[in-house]
Write an enzyme that holds these catalytic residues in place. Structure first.
Site, PDB file in Angstrom:
ATOM      1  N   ASP A 386      27.481  53.424  21.096  1.00 51.63           N
ATOM      2  CA  ASP A 386      26.903  54.540  20.251  1.00 51.63           C
ATOM      3  C   ASP A 386      26.464  55.482  20.978  1.00 51.63           C
ATOM      4  O   ASP A 386      26.533  55.633  22.122  1.00 51.63           O
ATOM      5  CB  ASP A 386      25.889  53.623  19.518  1.00 51.63           C
ATOM      6  CG  ASP A 386      24.654  53.146  20.273  1.00 51.63           C
ATOM      7  OD1 ASP A 386      23.480  53.624  20.146  1.00 51.63           O
ATOM      8  OD2 ASP A 386      24.926  52.328  21.131  1.00 51.63           O
ATOM      9  N   HIS A 737      34.137  48.244  21.971  1.00 54.46           N
ATOM     10  CA  HIS A 737      33.384  48.920  21.187  1.00 54.46           C
ATOM     11  C   HIS A 737      32.900  50.145  21.320  1.00 54.46           C
ATOM     12  O   HIS A 737      31.868  50.189  22.153  1.00 54.46           O
ATOM     13  CB  HIS A 737      32.217  47.830  20.380  1.00 54.46           C
ATOM     14  CG  HIS A 737      31.387  48.364  19.350  1.00 54.46           C
ATOM     15  ND1 HIS A 737      31.777  48.590  18.188  1.00 54.46           N
ATOM     16  CD2 HIS A 737      30.274  48.810  19.324  1.00 54.46           C
ATOM     17  CE1 HIS A 737      30.891  48.963  17.328  1.00 54.46           C
ATOM     18  NE2 HIS A 737      29.782  49.270  18.207  1.00 54.46           N
ATOM     19  N   ASP A 786      39.024  40.677  21.615  1.00 63.15           N
ATOM     20  CA  ASP A 786      39.131  41.940  22.155  1.00 63.15           C
ATOM     21  C   ASP A 786      39.337  43.125  20.924  1.00 63.15           C
ATOM     22  O   ASP A 786      40.480  43.515  20.750  1.00 63.15           O
ATOM     23  CB  ASP A 786      40.252  42.210  23.189  1.00 63.15           C
ATOM     24  CG  ASP A 786      40.600  43.422  23.811  1.00 63.15           C
ATOM     25  OD1 ASP A 786      39.762  44.371  23.509  1.00 63.15           O
ATOM     26  OD2 ASP A 786      41.364  43.553  24.563  1.00 63.15           O
ATOM     27  N   GLU A 795      31.336  44.963  23.336  1.00 64.64           N
ATOM     28  CA  GLU A 795      30.423  46.106  23.706  1.00 64.64           C
ATOM     29  C   GLU A 795      30.477  46.501  25.025  1.00 64.64           C
ATOM     30  O   GLU A 795      30.898  45.635  25.916  1.00 64.64           O
ATOM     31  CB  GLU A 795      29.157  45.985  23.201  1.00 64.64           C
ATOM     32  CG  GLU A 795      28.376  47.333  23.203  1.00 64.64           C
ATOM     33  CD  GLU A 795      26.960  47.336  22.778  1.00 64.64           C
ATOM     34  OE1 GLU A 795      26.236  48.029  22.352  1.00 64.64           O
ATOM     35  OE2 GLU A 795      26.482  46.104  22.665  1.00 64.64           O
TER      36      GLU A 795
END
Length: 895
Positions: A386, A737, A786, A795
Site C-alpha cells: 500500500d 501483493h 502466489d 505481501e
C-alpha cells in the site's frame, strides 16, 4: 453441481506461464450439463463441488462484515454452493461483496451471463461485470437494477450483453449485498452454477511446473557450506541418489537419510547431505535412479561463491523502488518498466504529503483525540503493498540497514560493496557518503517530520505520529502519483516515539564523521523523543477500528518495555550517558535475546509464542545486538553475556533445524492459534541475523550452517517447492501483493523487479483469497498462494526485505572476515577420523569408511577420512583408523 472433473492443464517441465490463478485450484474442468462448455467460459470456478471457491472470494468495505464457505445444499445430495454470511451490512451496497476477478472482456464479443442465487431472508443483490478499480465502469449490471430474493426460492438468471467498449483486462464479476440491499443480519446468500460464456473465447493452456521429489535451494549453495536437499518419499529405507553436472555426468552418489513424517508439511521426507562436494559449477541436479516416478529429480542449482553477489544488491534496490516523494527513474530503476512519477508530493490527484492534517475527529475511525494541525511528511519509504508510511515498521527496517553498515565498519569491510560511496545504484551515489547510509537517511529524514513540535501541540511535543496513510483503502493497480485518497496523520504512540529515538540515535553515531550537523540534529531529536516517551509511557497503538482505520494497517502494540530498552541501548552507545546506562541495566530485558518470543514476557501480544527473536512489535533483541556489537562502557562480562545469549538463542533454532524435515529454524507457534504466522519468512530472516552474530562472536561454523539452511528453505527447499524471492529460482515469487507490481490486476502493470521476498506461509487464513483457495486443514507450511490479492501470504514489506538484504550481504561477504578466535569458513576444521561427521571418532566411522571404499553409495566427510593426510581416501586410511580406534595409534593424522 456434482460432476466428474478432468485434468485440463498440460504439464510441461521448465516452462511456467505467469497467470492469475493457481494451477492447484483452477486446473480441473467441470462437466456440468447445466452450463456451457467449460473451455469457453471466462470463469474458472462455476459449481463449487470440489469444496473450494477460488477465485471467488469476498470483500468488506465501509463497515461491512461477512464470512463465507462452500457448503452442501440442503436436500440436494452431492451438490455444493458458495455461501456468504452477511454479518454487518455496512454503509454502502458495496460494503459486502462476493466476486471473481481476472476477467478480460473483448470489444465486439457477446457474452452470456448465468447464475443461480438464493437467500434465507428477503433481500436484494446487485450483480455487475465491470472494472475492478477507478472509474469502475460497468459493462453489464441488469440495467442498473438489483435482483430481489425471496427466502428459500432459487432465482436463476440468464442474460446476454455485448462488449461495446475497448477490450478491458481489469474486469470482475461482482455481487453487492451491503447497505440498503441487505436484510436484517445475520443471513445467508447462496451462489451456484455461475457462468460467463463467450463462444469465441477458449481458455488458454496453463503450463504447470511439476514439483520434483528432490527439493533444493533453487539458486545454489556456497562451496564451503553444509549442503542439504530434502527428498519427498514415503519409503522407510534409504534411497540411492546421484548428483549430476550440467553435462549429465554423475559426480557424486550416495544414499538418503530417511527422516519420516515432517509435521509442518505433512510430507514424508529423507535428507541428502552432500556437504563434502565443493566443486564449483552451474546446473547441477539430483536424480533418484531407483525411484520410478516422473518427478525423481531436482531443479538445477549452482555451487558457487557468488550465489548471493547480485541478490544482495537486488534486495537493497527494493528501498529505492519504495521511496515516496521522488520519481523512480533510470538508470536507477533497473528497467524502464519499473520507472514511475513521484508519489504524494501534493500534485493532483494526490492529496498528500506536503500538508497532511491530523485524522478528522468526526470520523468513526478517529481513535485517540488529536488537535488539528498539518505537517509536511513527504519522503520516506512506502511500507508494503500500500502507500502507507509507518514509523514502527520503518523503524526496524532502517535499523537493520544501518546495522549492516555498522557491522561492516567494525569488521573492516565498509570500503566495498553497498557500504562504500558509489557502491549502490541510487541517485546519491558518489556524493561522498556511504550509499547504504544515504538510503537509510531517506527514511530518517521522513521520521523527523513525524515528530510533534511545541507549536503543534505542546501537551505531546516530542512524541511521534504512529503512521500516515490514506483515509480509505485504494484498489490494486494504482501508482502512488494516481492515489486520489485524502491522507491523514494517525495519533502519536509511545512505540513510534521510541522507534524514532532508537533509530535517530543510531543514525547520529553513524553520521557523525560524515555530516556532523545532520548527526547532531538526529541526536537532539532522539533525546527529545526519549523524554517525551518517559512523560507519556502508555500511549499504546491499540487494535481498534480507530487505531487501524480502513486505509492502513493498525500496527497495534500494547507493550513498550522492549522499545524503551532498545531506545536506551542506542542512546547509551551513542552518548555514553549514565541516564541511559542505568535505564537499560535495570530493564527486565537487559541483555535478552529471545529464542521464542514472549517466554520471559515483553512481547507484543501478536508475537507471544512465536519462534523468533524480534519483529516490529518485539524489539529488545535489537538493543542487545547493539550492546554486543558496538564498543561501549558496559562491564566486559556483561558484553560477553549478551554475546552468549545471542549464541544460546541460535542454538535453540539449530535444534529446530534438526527436527524439521525441510531444515528451517522455526516451528509451529506455541500459542492458541498455532501454525505459521503472518510473515513467517521474516521470522526466519531475523533468526539468520542472530545466527550471523553468533558466528561473529564465537567463530563456530554451525551458525553459518544454520544460515545456509534458512536460505535454502526460502529459496525452494520447502513443502511447496517455492522460491519466495522474485527473479530467483525455478519457481520464483511472481505476483506479490503490491499496487504497482501487479500484472495479475492488468497487463499494463509490470512484473516485480528481482530480489523481493514475500511473507510466505500463514496458516491463520487472514485474507479472503487464501481462504478461498486453500482448505483449512492444509499443513501450515503449505498455506500460501502466489497471488496478488493474498496480502496475508504474499505481501512484501520494507521490514522483510531489510533482513533479506542483511543476510544475503553477510553470506556473500563472509569470506572477507574471519571472526575473532574463529576459522576461515572456506577451510572448515578437520576432525581426522570423524568420517560420518557426528563430532566423534569411533567404530561407526570405520564402518562408514569401509562402505565408502567399497562404493556402497554412502557419503562421508572425505577431509576427515584422509587420516594419513596424503590427499586420498583408500584402504590405507581404513587400516590407520582401525588402529586409532583400538588405541594402537595416539594421534591423527598418522603418516
Amino acid at each position: 453441481m456434482n460432476f466428474r472433473r478432468m485434468l485440463c492443464a498440460a504439464i510441461v517441465l521448465t516452462i511456467v506461464l505467469s497467470i492469475m490463478l493457481p494451477s492447484t485450484v483452477f486446473a480441473l474442468e467441470d462437466k456440468s450439463p447445466k452450463l456451457p462448455d467449460y473451455k469457453n467460459d471466462l470463469l474458472y470456478e462455476r459449481t463449487f463441488d470440489e469444496g473450494l471457491c477460488f477465485p471467488w472470494h469476498t470483500c468488506e468495505d465501509s463497515g461491512g462484515k461477512c464470512d463465507f464457505a462452500v457448503v452442501d445444499v440442503p436436500g440436494e445430495p452431492g451438490n455444493k454452493a458458495f455461501r456468504l454470511t452477511v454479518i454487518d451490512k455496512g454503509q454502502n451496497k458495496w460494503s459486502v461483496q462476493m466476486r471473481h476477478r481476472g476477467i478480460t472482456l473483448e470489444q465486439g464479443h457477446t457474452y452470456t451471463v448465468r447464475f443461480t442465487i438464493w437467500s434465507d431472508k428477503s433481500c436484494r443483490v446487485y450483480a455487475k461485470i465491470g472494472q475492478m478499480g477507478e472509474p469502475y465502469t460497468e459493462y453489464w449490471n441488469n440495467n442498473w437494477n438489483p435482483f430481489n430474493l425471496t427466502p428459500g426460492q432459487k432465482l436463476t438468471v440468464e442474460q446476454n450483453f455485448t462488449m461495446n467498449y475497448p477490450t478491458d483486462d481489469t474486469c470482475e464479476f461482482t455481487f453487492h449485498l451491503g447497505g440498503e440491499l441487505a436484510a436484517g443480519t445475520p443471513y445467508y446468500v447462496y451462489l451456484d452454477d455461475v457462468s460467463l460464456y463467450d463462444p469465441r473465447f477458449v481458455k488458454p493452456v496453463e503450463y504447470v511446473l511439476p514439483q520434483p521429489d528432490v527439493r533444493v535451494n533453487q539458486v545454489g549453495y556456497l562451496p564451503f557450506a553444509k549442503k542439504y536437499a530434502t527428498v519427498v518419499s514415503s519409503s522407510t529405507s534409504p534411497l540411492k541418489w546421484q548428483l549430476l553436472n550440467s553435462a549429465n555426468q554423475v559426480v557424486l552418489e550416495g544414499n538418503t537419510i530417511p527422516k519420516g513424517l515432517d509435521k509442518d508439511s505433512q510430507d514424508y521426507v529423507h535428507w541428502i547431505d552432500f556437504s563434502n562436494f565443493k566443486t564449483e559449477g552451474k546446473g547441477y541436479y539430483f536424480k533418484l535412479p531407483t525411484v520410478n516416478s516422473d518427478t525423481n529429480y531436482s531443479h538445477p542449482f549452482d555451487i558457487s561463491a557468488d550465489i548471493y553477489s547480485k541478490m544482495k544488491f537486488d534486495a537493497l534496490a527494493f528501498f529505492y523502488h519504495k521511496r515516496s516523494g521522488i520519481p523512480i527513474e533510470m538508470p536507477y530503476a533497473g528497467g524502464e518498466q519499473w520507472t514511475r512519477p513521484a508519489g504524494h508530493i501534493g500534485v493532483a490527484p494526490n492529496k498528500g504529503d506536503t500538508n497532511v492534517p491530523t485524522w478528522p475527529q468526526d470520523d468513526e475511525y478517529a481513535g485517540r483525540p488529536q488537535k488539528y494541525y498539518t505537517k509536511d511528511v513527504t519522503g520516506g519509504w512506502y511500507d508494503a503493498g500500500d502507500h502507507g508510511k509507518y514509523v514502527v515498521n520503518g523503524g526496524i527496517a532502517v535499523w537493520t540497514l544501518m546495522n549492516m553498515y555498522e557491522r561492516a565498519k567494525i569488521r573492516g569491510i565498509a570500503n566495498q560493496g553497498a557500504y562504500k560511496d558509489g557502491g549502490m545504484n541510487i541517485p546519491e551515489r558518489n556524493n561522498g557518503y556511504p550509499d547504504i547510509l544515504d538510503e537509510a537517511r531517506w527514511e530518517i529524514e521522513f521520521f523527523k517530520k513525524m515528530q510533534v513540535t511545541e507549536k503543534e501541540d505542546p501537551s505531546i511535543a516530542g512524541m511521534v505520529h504512529h503512521k500516515i496513510h490514506d483515509f480509505r483503502w485504494t484498489a490494486l493497480g494504482m501508482l502512488p502519483h494516481e492515489d486520489p485518497q485524502p491522507r491523514y496523520l494517525r495519533p502519536v504512540s509511545t512505540a513510534a516515539t521510541l522507534n524514532f529515538a532508537a533509530t535517530l540515535a543510531q543514525s547520529a553515531r553513524l553520521w557523525k564523521d560524515y555530516d556532523p550537523t545532520f548527526a547532531a540534529d538526529c541526536l537532539e531529536k532522539a533525546e527529545i523523543a526519549w523524554q517525551a516517551a518517559l512523560k507519556h509511557p502508555d500511549i499504546y497503538a491499540e487494535y481498534t477500528p480507530g487505531s487501524g482505520g480502513p486505509g492502513g494497517g493498525p500496527y497495534n502494540d500494547d507493550y513498550v518495555g522492549d522499545e524503551f530498552y532498545w531506545a536506551a541501548c542506542e542512546l547509551y552507545v551513542t552518548t555514553g550517558k549514565d541516564e541511559y546506562k542505568n535505564y537499560l541495566m535495570n530493564s527486565p530485558h537487559y541483555l535478552e535475546m529471545p529464542a521464542k518470543m514472549g517466554e520471559n514476557g515483553g512481547a507484543n501480544g501478536e508475537d507471544n509464542g512465536l519462534w523468533g527473536c524480534f519483529t516490529w512489535g518485539t524489539t529488545q533483541g535489537l538493543g542487545t545486538i547493539t550492546l554486543a556489537l558496538v564498543e561501549n562502557g558496559l562491564p566486559s562480562a556483561d558484553i560477553q553475556k549478551a554475546r552468549n545469549n545471542i549464541a544460546k538463542a541460535a542454538d535453540k533454532w539449530l535444534e529446530n533445524i534438526e527436527e524439521q524435515g525441510y531444515r528451517l529454524p522455526i516451528k509451529q507457534a506455541e500459542d492458541e492459534r498455532g501454525g505459521y504466522p503472518w510473515g513467517s519468512n521474516s521470522f526466519i530472516l531475523n533468526q539468520m541475523i542472530v545466527m550471523g552474530y553468533a558466528y561473529d562472536f564465537t567463530g563456530n561454523s554451525k551458525y553459518l550452517d544454520g544460515m545456509q539452511d534458512g536460505m535454502s528453505y526460502l529459496l525452494g527447499r520447502n513443502g511447496l517447492d517455492q522460491s519466495y524471492v522474485t527473479g530467483y529460482g525455478e519457481r520464483p515469487l511472481q505476483n506479490p501483493h503490491d499496487r504497482f507490481w501487479t500484472p495479475q490486476t492488468s497487463k499494463k502493470f509490470p512484473a516485480p523487479p528481482p530480489g523481493i521476498i514475500a511473507g510466505g506461509p500463514n496458516s491463520r487464513f487472514e485474507d479472503p483469497t487464501i481462504t478461498a483457495a486453500v482448505k483449512k486443514d492444509t499443513p501450515p507450511q503449505k498455506c500460501y498462494i502466489d497471488h496478488t490479492d493474498s496480502w496475508s501470504t504474499n505481501e512484501i514489506t520494507i521490514n522483510w526485505n531489510a533482513p533479506f538484504a542483511w543476510v544475503t550481504a553477510y553470506l556473500d561477504e563472509i569470506d572477507l572476515i574471519t571472526p575473532p578466535g574463529g576459522v576461515d569458513p572456506e577451510e572448515p576444521e578437520v576432525i581426522y577420523g570423524d568420517c560420518n561427521g557426528d563430532g566423534k571418532v569411533n567404530s561407526t566411522d570405520a564402518v562408514a569408511l569401509k562402505r565408502y571404499i567399497l562404493r556402497s553409495g554412502i557419503s562421508i566427510n572425505t577431509d576427515n577420512a584422509d587420516v594419513n593426510a596424503d590427499g586420498r581416501v583408500n584402504s590405507t586410511d581404513l587400516a590407520i583408523l582401525k588402529r586409532y580406534i583400538l588405541k594402537e595409534i595416539d594421534v591423527l593424522p598418522h603418516k
